[in-house]
Design an enzyme around this catalytic site. Sequence first.
Site, short mmCIF file in Angstrom:
data_model
loop_
_atom_site.label_atom_id
_atom_site.label_comp_id
_atom_site.label_asym_id
_atom_site.label_seq_id
_atom_site.Cartn_x
_atom_site.Cartn_y
_atom_site.Cartn_z
N SER A 185 -1.34 0.16 -0.63
CA SER A 185 -2.20 1.35 -0.60
C SER A 185 -3.32 1.27 0.43
CB SER A 185 -2.78 1.61 -1.99
OG SER A 185 -3.51 0.48 -2.43
N HIS A 213 3.22 4.41 -4.19
CA HIS A 213 3.04 5.17 -2.95
C HIS A 213 4.37 5.43 -2.23
CE1 HIS A 213 -1.37 5.10 -2.91
NE2 HIS A 213 -1.23 3.91 -3.50
N LYS A 244 0.62 10.75 -7.42
CA LYS A 244 0.62 10.88 -5.97
C LYS A 244 1.67 11.91 -5.55
CE LYS A 244 -1.15 6.23 -6.18
NZ LYS A 244 -2.57 6.62 -6.30
#
Lengths: 412, 83
Positions: A185, A213, A244
């Site tokens: 990240s 992610h 996300k």
Amino acid sequence: MTILAKFSPLRDTYVSLKGQGYDPFQLSFDTITSPTEGTLNGRPVLLLGTNNYLGLTYDPACIDKAVEAVKTRGTGTTGSRIANGTYEGHAALEASLARFYGRKHAMVFTTGYQANLGVLSTLAGKGDHLIIDADSHASIYDGVKLGNAAVHRFRHNDPEDLYKRLRRIEGEPGDKLIVIEGIYSMMGDCAPLREIAAVKRETGAYLLVDEAHSLGVLGARGRGLAEAAGVEADVDFIVGTFSKSLGSVGGFCLADLDGFDILRVACRPYMFTASLPPSVVASTLEALNQLELQPELRLRLRANAQQLYSGLESLGLELGPHVNPIISITMPNPEAAIAFWSRLLEAGIYLNLSLPPATPNGRSLLRSSISAAHTPAQIDRAIATIAAIGRDLGVVPSADMSETRLRRSVAE
Amino acid sequence: MAQSAVIRRNIVESLEATVKRPLEIAGNTKIAADLGLDSLAIMDFIMELEDRLDLSIPLNRIAEVETIDDLVRTIEELKEDAK
Ligand SMILES: Cc1ncc(COP(=O)(O)O)c(C=O)c1O
């Protein structure tokens, strides 16, 4: 002296940070109006640091499903699944995740943070070993601390170092679980998963990949790095988040291991917290559906990431090693990072300021994350603004300016 | 050299490699409080030390360590366990 006295060193750091510009920890938007836009202090701001990879927060189908769910199922579950029961949405979401990943078992948590807390502290018990990447997310560090297993740390993205550390504990009893992330990240780099999977096979360890992610970002179907690297069969546990690419909130863990469901009555961060509200479950289910229905979102995301990365690279800025939707610029020092970040906000561009010790190798970072919802024009504007401020601050080299003079003025 | 002296020398070398400056270290030196190492620097120092000693020092065993002497003792215990 109060119970808060222990925070005085932290308070000093925080106060000195605030003195240099905006307060990065108290930033308050007036409104958010789309996946890429909001207003701050009455002025429009381009959002370039929100992890909203597919831009699904305003997807009409996701919004409709959430509205319908809140009207028919209410605003919340008011308790955990072991106490208040499972709603049909929770079960449907687990079934949908399991199908999407082609796995037997899925378990949904209230956040991705709690998924890591729960899975890491429960799967590995006393006498077991957790072997984690040095640059792991805070939720992984906290998860391994919550449990009773021995915790070993290997050098970031270094399969040989991982192997060496597993050899050191070779003869010791207990199960071994390697923990890595799909996309890291802070720097946006991918794990060398094929090589790590080979180490896993050779040493007989289990492998967990946190695809926080990379879900919806990597892989032919958007499953993440394990799919992209072609090693899904070697990955025993997949952890992820809805916060996300799926545009909501929540976390999950997937596995094929028989008997995995026992975790539902053993895993405290699953058992002793309220389950996700129906509206969140409904929009997440629809977001997963949209992720599959609109593979073009992933292509646009890739193209947008490439545009921003190339643009920043051509300015001579120091970026991470891989072109991914997380693009971090390494600043020469925290002062330069804070100055740059504040100037960007004034110019209407929001991204993340990341400072040590939250960053690898003591780096000071301007961390951006790109979305499929960004337009090429928005990205061009961001690059141009970064270039102009960077030149002004002496961080971006410029032919007609004395770099050293400007560098000095930043340090002052 | 006695085992504890070897461990101690490796601790000092690893600390110096982590902070990149020479250090004045005694047995009762507190690793975080006296040397100003933050949590990440301590983990990096331990990683360096693990490689010098070719021994795994689990992070959960570091939680109870405050001074250099504590660390020497923990490492001796780990070496004992490994036998
Ligand atoms: C690698 C990683 N794992 C887990 C999380 C936690 O996710 P959540 O926001 O759902 O708690 C994050 C994001 O914050 C992350 O970057």
